[in-house]
Design a protein around this motif. Structure first.
Motif, PDB file in Angstrom:
ATOM      1  N   ALA A  35      36.173 -37.680  10.291  1.00 40.23           N
ATOM      2  CA  ALA A  35      35.362 -36.475  10.496  1.00 40.23           C
ATOM      3  C   ALA A  35      34.870 -35.935   9.155  1.00 40.23           C
ATOM      4  CB  ALA A  35      36.174 -35.410  11.230  1.00 40.23           C
ATOM      5  N   LEU A  36      35.758 -35.938   8.166  1.00 40.44           N
ATOM      6  CA  LEU A  36      35.392 -35.456   6.830  1.00 40.44           C
ATOM      7  C   LEU A  36      34.295 -36.337   6.218  1.00 40.44           C
ATOM      8  CD1 LEU A  36      38.867 -34.545   5.326  1.00 40.44           C
ATOM      9  CD2 LEU A  36      36.995 -32.968   5.772  1.00 40.44           C
ATOM     10  N   ARG A  37      34.397 -37.627   6.501  1.00 41.60           N
ATOM     11  CA  ARG A  37      33.378 -38.575   6.037  1.00 41.60           C
ATOM     12  C   ARG A  37      32.032 -38.224   6.642  1.00 41.60           C
ATOM     13  NH1 ARG A  37      35.967 -44.646   5.865  1.00 41.60           N
ATOM     14  NH2 ARG A  37      34.860 -45.210   4.003  1.00 41.60           N
ATOM     15  N   HIS A  38      32.101 -37.939   7.948  1.00 40.43           N
ATOM     16  CA  HIS A  38      30.895 -37.607   8.697  1.00 40.43           C
ATOM     17  C   HIS A  38      30.248 -36.342   8.138  1.00 40.43           C
ATOM     18  CE1 HIS A  38      28.390 -38.340  12.143  1.00 40.43           C
ATOM     19  NE2 HIS A  38      28.399 -37.044  12.424  1.00 40.43           N
ATOM     20  N   MET A  39      31.074 -35.403   7.714  1.00 38.23           N
ATOM     21  CA  MET A  39      30.575 -34.146   7.151  1.00 38.23           C
ATOM     22  C   MET A  39      30.158 -34.313   5.687  1.00 38.23           C
ATOM     23  SD  MET A  39      33.102 -31.219   8.667  1.00 38.23           S
ATOM     24  CE  MET A  39      34.647 -32.103   8.749  1.00 38.23           C
ATOM     25  N   GLU A  40      30.312 -35.549   5.188  1.00 39.27           N
ATOM     26  CA  GLU A  40      30.008 -35.848   3.797  1.00 39.27           C
ATOM     27  C   GLU A  40      30.845 -35.021   2.831  1.00 39.27           C
ATOM     28  OE1 GLU A  40      25.786 -35.852   3.197  1.00 39.27           O
ATOM     29  OE2 GLU A  40      25.560 -37.692   4.359  1.00 39.27           O
ATOM     30  N   LYS A  41      32.109 -34.841   3.215  1.00 39.45           N
ATOM     31  CA  LYS A  41      33.071 -34.178   2.329  1.00 39.45           C
ATOM     32  C   LYS A  41      33.816 -35.232   1.516  1.00 39.45           C
ATOM     33  CE  LYS A  41      32.792 -29.834   3.833  1.00 39.45           C
ATOM     34  NZ  LYS A  41      32.110 -28.863   2.961  1.00 39.45           N
ATOM     35  N   VAL A  42      34.061 -36.372   2.153  1.00 42.03           N
ATOM     36  CA  VAL A  42      34.696 -37.485   1.450  1.00 42.03           C
ATOM     37  C   VAL A  42      33.880 -38.749   1.715  1.00 42.03           C
ATOM     38  CG1 VAL A  42      36.996 -36.453   1.703  1.00 42.03           C
ATOM     39  CG2 VAL A  42      36.220 -38.136   3.371  1.00 42.03           C
ATOM     40  N   ARG A  43      34.092 -39.737   0.865  1.00 42.82           N
ATOM     41  CA  ARG A  43      33.411 -41.009   1.070  1.00 42.82           C
ATOM     42  C   ARG A  43      34.286 -42.155   0.583  1.00 42.82           C
ATOM     43  NH1 ARG A  43      30.903 -42.550  -3.928  1.00 42.82           N
ATOM     44  NH2 ARG A  43      31.110 -40.862  -5.435  1.00 42.82           N
ATOM     45  N   GLY A  44      34.004 -43.315   1.101  1.00 45.39           N
ATOM     46  CA  GLY A  44      34.708 -44.498   0.647  1.00 45.39           C
ATOM     47  C   GLY A  44      34.079 -44.996  -0.646  1.00 45.39           C
TER      48      GLY A  44
ATOM     49  N   ASP B 115      38.564 -50.117  -9.242  1.00 44.54           N
ATOM     50  CA  ASP B 115      39.351 -51.265  -9.718  1.00 44.54           C
ATOM     51  C   ASP B 115      39.552 -52.294  -8.619  1.00 44.54           C
ATOM     52  OD1 ASP B 115      39.591 -49.864 -12.122  1.00 44.54           O
ATOM     53  OD2 ASP B 115      41.449 -48.879 -11.460  1.00 44.54           O
ATOM     54  N   GLY B 116      38.474 -52.531  -7.865  1.00 41.63           N
ATOM     55  CA  GLY B 116      38.525 -53.544  -6.816  1.00 41.63           C
ATOM     56  C   GLY B 116      39.241 -53.109  -5.556  1.00 41.63           C
ATOM     57  N   LYS B 117      39.736 -51.854  -5.519  1.00 47.65           N
ATOM     58  CA  LYS B 117      40.411 -51.372  -4.308  1.00 47.65           C
ATOM     59  C   LYS B 117      39.563 -50.312  -3.624  1.00 47.65           C
ATOM     60  CE  LYS B 117      45.049 -51.833  -6.147  1.00 47.65           C
ATOM     61  NZ  LYS B 117      45.896 -50.963  -6.977  1.00 47.65           N
ATOM     62  N   LYS B 118      39.677 -50.338  -2.297  1.00 49.93           N
ATOM     63  CA  LYS B 118      38.963 -49.337  -1.526  1.00 49.93           C
ATOM     64  C   LYS B 118      39.706 -48.006  -1.602  1.00 49.93           C
ATOM     65  CE  LYS B 118      36.990 -49.476   2.758  1.00 49.93           C
ATOM     66  NZ  LYS B 118      36.854 -49.987   4.137  1.00 49.93           N
ATOM     67  N   ILE B 119      38.979 -46.975  -1.940  1.00 50.90           N
ATOM     68  CA  ILE B 119      39.620 -45.662  -1.957  1.00 50.90           C
ATOM     69  C   ILE B 119      38.751 -44.652  -1.197  1.00 50.90           C
ATOM     70  CG2 ILE B 119      40.784 -46.014  -4.179  1.00 50.90           C
ATOM     71  CD1 ILE B 119      38.508 -44.092  -5.328  1.00 50.90           C
ATOM     72  N   ILE B 120      39.352 -43.547  -0.856  1.00 53.50           N
ATOM     73  CA  ILE B 120      38.622 -42.405  -0.318  1.00 53.50           C
ATOM     74  C   ILE B 120      38.570 -41.366  -1.419  1.00 53.50           C
ATOM     75  CG2 ILE B 120      38.640 -40.548   1.386  1.00 53.50           C
ATOM     76  CD1 ILE B 120      38.224 -43.071   2.829  1.00 53.50           C
ATOM     77  N   CYS B 121      37.381 -40.877  -1.718  1.00 56.30           N
ATOM     78  CA  CYS B 121      37.305 -39.814  -2.733  1.00 56.30           C
ATOM     79  C   CYS B 121      36.353 -38.730  -2.238  1.00 56.30           C
ATOM     80  CB  CYS B 121      36.828 -40.397  -4.066  1.00 56.30           C
ATOM     81  SG  CYS B 121      35.229 -41.174  -3.977  1.00 56.30           S
TER      82      CYS B 121
END
Ligand SMILES: [Zn+2]
Length: 112
Positions: free
Chosen positions: A91-100, A104-110
């Motif tokens: 939901a936060l991603r959808h609201m553009e509050k966080v993104r993937g 260093d080659g790892k997937k993170i949420i920021c």
């Protein structure tokens, strides 16, 4: 006579006695139902859930969120709590509050 609380002049028929105090009808009603103005117990329990647990330790935001989920659902399997948080993340991603992102080659949420 006068009301012990608001000092309004009242006659004997209007006076009420509560815990040894002479009160006018309004103050008497107020004293009988202090929860009428607000609900201090509801406020207290919600606040205590947010701020502290039973051992008096601080609960952080994520922990408070988990407690809220458990309160709303009446209890869940541990794995499904993670699903709930995952869904909030989506939901936060959808609201553009966080993104993937990749770090260093790892997937993170920021933060967006
Ligand atoms: Zn009064």
């Amino acid at each position: 006579m006068e009301c012990d609380k608001c000092k309004a002049i009242i006659n004997e028929e209007e006076s009420k006695e509560l815990h040894g105090r002479i009160l006018c009808e309004d103050c008497y009603m107020d004293s009988l139902s202090p929860a009428r103005m607000c609900d201090p117990w509801a406020v207290y329990s919600a606040k205590s859930l947010m701020d502290k647990n039973e051992s008096g330790l601080e609960v952080n935001e994520i922990q408070a969120k988990i407690l809220r989920i458990l309160e709303e659902t009446g209890g869940k399997e541990p794995g499904t709590i993670a699903d709930d948080l995952e869904r909030e993340l989506a939901a936060l991603r959808h609201m553009e509050k966080v993104r993937g992102a990749l770090k260093d080659g790892k997937k993170i949420i920021c933060l967006w």
